[in-house]
Design a protein around this motif. Structure first.
Motif, short mmCIF file in Angstrom:
data_model
loop_
_atom_site.label_atom_id
_atom_site.label_comp_id
_atom_site.label_asym_id
_atom_site.label_seq_id
_atom_site.Cartn_x
_atom_site.Cartn_y
_atom_site.Cartn_z
N LEU A 1 0.91 -1.33 0.01
CA LEU A 1 -0.02 -0.02 -0.03
C LEU A 1 0.80 1.10 0.15
O LEU A 1 1.88 1.25 0.46
CB LEU A 1 -0.96 0.11 1.34
N GLN A 2 0.53 2.24 -0.40
CA GLN A 2 1.07 3.49 -0.77
C GLN A 2 1.26 4.10 0.56
O GLN A 2 0.56 4.29 1.60
CB GLN A 2 0.26 4.42 -1.80
N SER A 3 2.18 4.80 0.50
CA SER A 3 2.60 6.00 1.76
C SER A 3 2.71 5.20 3.06
O SER A 3 2.19 5.96 4.18
CB SER A 3 1.83 7.11 1.73
N GLN B 1 0.69 2.97 4.40
CA GLN B 1 -0.44 2.67 5.08
C GLN B 1 -0.86 1.33 5.20
O GLN B 1 -1.63 1.08 6.19
CB GLN B 1 -1.79 3.03 3.72
#
Length: 68
Positions: free
Chosen positions: A51-53, A55
């Motif tokens: 998942l991005q960033s 998360q």
């Protein structure tokens, strides 16, 4: 002073019916530019590390009380 991004919200949902495989969404950029379109879809929890960033790291935290 640096600007901090707001903390992400994480929700625990109990599904009562089947969900679609994907759904359309968009970022409107406060109307300052053309919207960016996204296709959102479910992934297995085992794949959440992608998942991005960061998360995916939030999935291990249990800040939502669960109905027992």
């Amino acid at each position: 002073m640096p600007v901090r991004a707001p903390a992400p919200h994480v929700f625990h949902l109990e599904l009562t019916e089947l969900t679609p495989e994907s759904r359309a969404s968009q970022e409107d950029h406060d109307g300052e530019q053309e919207p960016t379109h996204f296709e959102c879809f479910w992934i297995p929890l085992e794949a959440a590390h992608v998942l991005q960033s960061g998360q995916g790291a939030l999935l291990g935290r249990d800040s939502c009380p669960r109905r027992r």
